[in-house]
Structures are given as structure tokens and as C-alpha cells.
Design a protein around this motif. Structure first.
Motif, PDB file in Angstrom:
ATOM      1  N   GLN A 174       0.936  -1.099  -0.021  1.00 22.96           N
ATOM      2  CA  GLN A 174      -0.096   0.093   0.073  1.00 22.96           C
ATOM      3  C   GLN A 174       0.944   1.378  -0.060  1.00 22.96           C
ATOM      4  N   GLY A 175       2.078   1.096   0.524  1.00 25.25           N
ATOM      5  CA  GLY A 175       2.864   2.261   0.514  1.00 25.25           C
ATOM      6  C   GLY A 175       3.584   2.645  -0.737  1.00 25.25           C
ATOM      7  N   TYR A 176       3.266   1.887  -2.144  1.00 33.18           N
ATOM      8  CA  TYR A 176       3.768   2.218  -3.188  1.00 33.18           C
ATOM      9  C   TYR A 176       2.478   2.992  -4.092  1.00 33.18           C
ATOM     10  N   PHE A 177       1.429   3.415  -3.265  1.00 33.34           N
ATOM     11  CA  PHE A 177       0.401   3.963  -4.002  1.00 33.34           C
ATOM     12  C   PHE A 177       0.854   5.248  -4.794  1.00 33.34           C
ATOM     13  N   GLU A 178       1.483   6.188  -4.031  1.00 33.79           N
ATOM     14  CA  GLU A 178       1.907   7.411  -4.483  1.00 33.79           C
ATOM     15  C   GLU A 178       2.724   7.169  -5.799  1.00 33.79           C
ATOM     16  N   ALA A 179       3.727   6.214  -5.606  1.00 28.53           N
ATOM     17  CA  ALA A 179       4.715   6.019  -6.820  1.00 28.53           C
ATOM     18  C   ALA A 179       3.679   5.447  -8.080  1.00 28.53           C
ATOM     19  N   ALA A 180       2.546   4.649  -7.722  1.00 25.48           N
ATOM     20  CA  ALA A 180       1.767   4.262  -8.930  1.00 25.48           C
ATOM     21  C   ALA A 180       1.031   5.389  -9.310  1.00 25.48           C
ATOM     22  N   ILE A 181       0.678   6.154  -8.576  1.00 20.66           N
ATOM     23  CA  ILE A 181      -0.189   7.600  -8.977  1.00 20.66           C
ATOM     24  C   ILE A 181       0.784   8.510  -9.921  1.00 20.66           C
ATOM     25  N   ALA A 182       2.279   8.384  -9.470  1.00 21.34           N
ATOM     26  CA  ALA A 182       3.172   9.413  -9.994  1.00 21.34           C
ATOM     27  C   ALA A 182       3.466   8.495 -11.832  1.00 21.34           C
ATOM     28  N   ALA A 183       3.047   7.326 -11.729  1.00 21.23           N
ATOM     29  CA  ALA A 183       3.512   6.772 -12.838  1.00 21.23           C
ATOM     30  C   ALA A 183       2.199   6.658 -13.929  1.00 21.23           C
ATOM     31  N   GLY A 184       1.291   7.311 -13.565  1.00 15.23           N
ATOM     32  CA  GLY A 184       0.147   7.758 -14.569  1.00 15.23           C
ATOM     33  C   GLY A 184      -1.173   6.482 -14.532  1.00 15.23           C
ATOM     34  N   VAL A 185      -1.195   5.894 -13.483  1.00 14.86           N
ATOM     35  CA  VAL A 185      -2.100   4.813 -13.456  1.00 14.86           C
ATOM     36  C   VAL A 185      -3.531   5.123 -13.070  1.00 14.86           C
ATOM     37  N   ASP A 186      -4.630   4.573 -13.412  1.00 12.40           N
ATOM     38  CA  ASP A 186      -6.024   4.897 -13.453  1.00 12.40           C
ATOM     39  C   ASP A 186      -6.531   4.397 -11.902  1.00 12.40           C
TER      40      ASP A 186
END
Length: 263
Positions: free
Chosen positions: A192-204
Motif C-alpha cells: 500500500q505504501g507504493y500507491f503514491e509511486a503508482a499515481i506518479a506512474a500515471g495509472v487510473d
């Protein structure tokens, strides 16, 4: 307890050959991890029957012994940073079974998440129909453990239904802003701590195993949907895939044993 079986004939291999093969495939030296990767408990020198599973629980160890395993391959081993270092209670029980039956325990944590074909994330993505971009999935996050690709469905409702059907369990969902789900990010287990990195990667939308308090706010504020589908449920596939490939390459008998876990 679900059991999946693959049988191969042959005299097996030396334990060191098995370890060398795994180290070549999974490259544990590349990772800063929370515990030791590789051989955690030494058993007999030759391996003919291999059992794979998610966690080196007492239930898995006993099932593997009953199956006649020479070695057990898991994602979650026995030893983790911060443990007391004493052999008492549950640790004694598990070690006693392994040592008493001369069974090897092999554990690969982050290397088993990260492998681009056989790892937990790659296998989870394939089962859910996530499509890579070009030659491979986009990677993100610390140690490049997160994966991203194209979603096979266009709406959050369809994505939730797909995940629940494939994994066989309910999903905790925090909706985003209702955008179409074109790109999906995921990382198995407690990521769950990877959520910000996922947002930065441009996912929906982002899929992982667990949710903590901050992720609900981030989903609402960023517009990116968050799905928590279970730590165990999202990590059932890597060890099984590696075990099956070892059986094919080295002539082992292999069985994946899934010990149910609601987490």
C-alpha cells in the motif's frame, strides 16, 4: 487446503544445483530485503520432490512432509529483520519439523515479487489479463517492484468484478473520481505504501493486497482508485510458477500447496 500437482520422474538434483538455479533466475543479490533469501534451513543433500507454497507455516511444513518433500520453496520464510532470535514457541515447532525430517527450506521474498515472468506480480498480472506496453510492463516504486500496464476492462466496477472472480475473494475498494480505467498499477502483498509511486506512474487504479489509513485519502484526493485484494491472495502464484519451471528444467516432482489465509 487446495492442492495443485505436477509430477515429473527422475533422480532429482543436488541441493546446490537447485540453489544455483534459483539464484540465477531470481538474482537475490540485487535486493535490499527484510530477511535472508535462499537456503534458510538445510536438509538432505539431494532434492527429488519439491513443494512450493506462500508461507513457511506449520501447516505447509506438515503438508510437505506428508507429501514426501525434500525441499520447500516459499515466498515468506522463517527469518525476518527484528525478530528476537530465539528458538521457542512457533519457531521451535516449525524448525523441529524441518530438521527432524531433513527437509530443506528455501525462501525468496522480494526477488519472487520482482521476477518479470515468474514472479508474483507478473503472474498476477497475466491471470487478470493486464497487458504490458510493448516488450514489458512499466515498473515503478522502490527497487522497481511495482508493475503497470493496460487494463482489460474500462470501468472500476468491471475491474472489481474481474479481480474478485479470479482471486475468489472480496476486494476493499476506495473509488477515485470515476475516470475510465485505462492503465492499471499493481504490486502484490503489503504494498500500500507504493500507491503514491503508482499515481506518479500515471495509472487510473492501483491494486495491492492491503490498505492502511492514508490510502483512502490519497484515492479520494488524487482520483486514482485503490483496490486491496488480500496479501495472501495476491501472492499465490510466484512460488507455484517457479516450482513448476524447476520441475521442467531439473526433472523434479513438484506440488504447490495452498494453505488458505484470509489476510
Amino acid at each position: 487446503m487446495a492442492v495443485l500437482q505436477r509430477q515429473h520422474s527422475g533422480d532429482g538434483v543436488a541441493r546446490e544445483t537447485l540453489l544455483a538455479t534459483l539464484d540465477t533466475w531470481l538474482e537475490p543479490g540485487r535486493f535490499q530485503d527484510y530477511g535472508p533469501n535462499g537456503l534458510q534451513v538445510e536438509g538432505r543433500a539431494r532434492v527429488r520432490r519439491l513443494v512450493s507454497g506462500v508461507t513457511a507455516s506449520l501447516a505447509l511444513i506438515e503438508a510437505a512432509i506428508a507429501d514426501g518433500a525434500d525441499a520447500i520453496l516459499v515466498h515468506h520464510g522463517l527469518f525476518w529483520r527484528g525478530q528476537k532470535g530465539t528458538v521457542t514457541g512457533w519457531m521451535k515447532q516449525r524448525l523441529q519439523r524441518l530438521l527432524g525430517h531433513d527437509v530443506n527450506l528455501l525462501a525468496y521474498h522480494l526477488p519472487l515479487d520482482a521476477h518479470p515472468q515468474l514472479g508474483n506480480n507478473a503472474q498476477l498480472g497475466r491471470r487478470l489479463g493486464f497487458a504490458p506496453d510493448g516488450d514489458g510492463w512499466q515498473r515503478f516504486g522502490e527497487q522497481q517492484l511495482g508493475f503497470a500496464g493496460r487494463s482489460p476492462v474500462a470501468s472500476l466496477a468491471e475491474l472489481v468484478s474481474l479481480v474478485q472472480t479470479v482471486l475468489g475473494r472480496n476486494v476493499t475498494v476506495v473509488p477515485g473520481d470515476g475516470r475510465p480505467i485505462r492503465r492499471i498499477g499493481w504490486c502484490s502483498g503489503g504494498a500500500q505504501g507504493y500507491f503514491e509511486a503508482a499515481i506518479a506512474a500515471g495509472v487510473d487504479a492501483f491494486l495491492t493486497g492491503e490498505i492502511s489509513e492514508p490510502q483512502a485519502h490519497l484515492a479520494r484526493e488524487s482520483g486514482v482508485a485503490f483496490l486491496a485484494a488480500g496479501h495472501h491472495a495476491t501472492e499465490r502464484y510466484g512460488a507455484a510458477a517457479v516450482g513448476a519451471r524447476l520441475a521442467e528444467e531439473l526433472g523434479l516432482a513438484h506440488r504447490f500447496i495452498d494453505i488458505d489465509n484470509p489476510a
